[in-house]
Design a protein around this motif. Structure first.
Motif, short mmCIF file in Angstrom:
data_model
loop_
_atom_site.label_atom_id
_atom_site.label_comp_id
_atom_site.label_asym_id
_atom_site.label_seq_id
_atom_site.Cartn_x
_atom_site.Cartn_y
_atom_site.Cartn_z
N ASP A 29 0.82 -1.22 0.00
CA ASP A 29 0.00 0.00 0.00
C ASP A 29 0.84 1.26 0.00
OD1 ASP A 29 0.97 -0.48 2.52
OD2 ASP A 29 -0.84 0.12 3.58
N ASP A 30 2.17 1.11 0.12
CA ASP A 30 3.06 2.25 0.03
C ASP A 30 3.57 2.36 -1.41
OD1 ASP A 30 5.96 3.47 0.11
OD2 ASP A 30 5.00 4.11 1.99
N ASP A 31 3.22 3.43 -2.08
CA ASP A 31 3.55 3.57 -3.50
C ASP A 31 5.05 3.53 -3.75
OD1 ASP A 31 0.86 3.75 -4.03
OD2 ASP A 31 0.85 5.94 -4.22
N ALA A 32 5.84 4.13 -2.85
CA ALA A 32 7.29 4.17 -3.07
C ALA A 32 7.91 2.78 -2.99
CB ALA A 32 7.94 5.10 -2.04
N VAL A 33 7.43 1.96 -2.06
CA VAL A 33 7.97 0.61 -1.92
C VAL A 33 7.59 -0.25 -3.13
CG1 VAL A 33 7.90 -1.51 -0.54
CG2 VAL A 33 8.01 0.71 0.59
N ALA A 35 6.81 0.77 -6.13
CA ALA A 35 7.53 1.27 -7.30
C ALA A 35 8.99 0.80 -7.28
CB ALA A 35 7.47 2.80 -7.35
N ALA A 36 9.58 0.75 -6.11
CA ALA A 36 10.96 0.30 -5.99
C ALA A 36 11.08 -1.17 -6.39
CB ALA A 36 11.46 0.50 -4.56
N SER A 114 15.46 -7.81 2.30
CA SER A 114 16.13 -8.35 1.12
C SER A 114 16.48 -7.23 0.17
CB SER A 114 15.23 -9.38 0.41
OG SER A 114 14.22 -8.74 -0.35
N ALA A 115 17.48 -7.50 -0.67
CA ALA A 115 17.91 -6.49 -1.64
C ALA A 115 16.90 -6.31 -2.75
CB ALA A 115 19.27 -6.90 -2.24
N LEU A 116 16.06 -7.32 -3.00
CA LEU A 116 15.11 -7.24 -4.11
C LEU A 116 13.75 -6.70 -3.69
CD1 LEU A 116 14.47 -7.75 -7.08
CD2 LEU A 116 13.95 -10.14 -6.49
N PHE A 117 13.27 -7.10 -2.52
CA PHE A 117 11.91 -6.73 -2.11
C PHE A 117 11.87 -5.74 -0.96
CE2 PHE A 117 11.47 -11.07 -3.93
CZ PHE A 117 10.70 -10.73 -5.03
N GLY A 118 12.98 -5.34 -0.43
CA GLY A 118 13.02 -4.39 0.67
C GLY A 118 12.77 -5.07 1.99
N PRO A 149 15.79 5.43 1.76
CA PRO A 149 14.73 6.46 1.74
C PRO A 149 13.38 5.92 1.26
CG PRO A 149 16.22 6.77 -0.12
CD PRO A 149 16.84 5.71 0.76
N ARG A 150 13.39 4.81 0.55
CA ARG A 150 12.14 4.25 0.05
C ARG A 150 11.44 3.42 1.12
NH1 ARG A 150 15.85 5.06 -3.77
NH2 ARG A 150 15.16 5.69 -5.87
#
Length: 269
Positions: A29-33, A35-36, A114-118, A149-150
């Protein structure tokens, strides 16, 4: 309570299952996450298709098949992260054998970075992938710095909503992806006694952190309130509470803006 874990670099790839759905992951639900995550998937696929892919990802030739699989992550089968991550820490944690109450806590109180999914929870469905957090994808900064920052706005709110102590079992770049609230955080530091002196260990540190996370999940509210109560739970687990495992615990409380430390000292071998 929150328990922060690193991923395992080695993973068990699902043989079947629906493909990855970014909208189903924790923090979607967080657009920045979101999008990342959507940006990293094609970047990783492109890097993994290059002739120098092994060098980019910092892995050896024995992992060439896993790197090639990165080019197919959008359509690869996915499974709950608790089944994909199968390294030393996750073997010790053994999520599948937790009590029903502890399993419910793990579903929301454990975050795997994780480096791929945060960051995901154990129930989030993901494919097996190969992307160490120390890798440098072409045209990008270091992944830990890129994620910071994301992730921060989303995870600051996630931690605030849960309250209680934050037990940080991460290390290295995974710990750098998000700085937990220092005033109620404890990093789990593991030492081995050798000739009466504390030494830093690696393999046993991962195993011990898995046991620490397991003890905290089983203890539930008894461990969740403060660093002191979490330390007490872990100390009891190492005093006969975990069959075949002994340790001592020292608590370095958080001070101001500096996180505390849960120092687990393994006995002489």
């Amino acid at each position: 309570m929150l328990i922060l874990l690193p991923p395992s670099e080695g993973k068990t790839g699902p043989r079947s299952g629906r493909p990855l759905d970014l909208s189903s992951l924790t923090l979607a639900d967080d657009d920045a996450v979101t999008a990342a995550r959507a940006e990293l998937l094609p970047r990783l696929a492109e890097a993994s298709a290059r002739p120098d892919a092994l060098d980019i990802l910092g892995v050896g030739a024995s992992l060439a098949d896993e790197v090639a699989a990165n080019t197919r992550l959008a359509t690869a089968p996915s499974a709950p992260a608790r089944k994909v991550y199968t390294g030393v820490l996750f073997e010790a944690l053994d999520l599948t054998s937790l009590s029903p109450a502890a399993k419910r806590r793990a579903a929301s109180d454990v975050l795997v970075f994780s480096a791929l999914f945060g960051a995901t929870t154990p129930g989030d469905r993901i494919p097996a992938y190969r992307l160490p957090v120390g890798a440098r994808l072409p045209g990008m900064p270091g992944l830990a710095a890129w994620w910071r920052p994301r992730l921060a706005p989303a995870l600051d709110g996630y931690a605030e909503a849960r309250g209680g102590v934050v037990v940080d079992c991460r290390s290295g770049g995974y710990a750098a992806q998000w700085k937990a609230p220092a005033e109620r955080s404890l990093a789990v530091d593991v030492f081995q006694l050798r000739a009466g002196r504390r030494t830093v260990v690696s393999h046993f540190a991962k195993h011990t952190r898995g046991l620490v996370a397991r003890a905290l999940l089983e203890a539930g509210s008894r461990a969740a309130g403060t660093p002191a109560t979490a330390a007490d739970v872990v100390a009891r687990a190492g005093d006969g509470g975990v069959p075949g495992q002994r340790w001592e615990v020292e608590l370095v409380p958080p001070t101001g803006r500096k996180a505390g430390s849960l120092q687990v000292i393994l006995p002489e071998e």
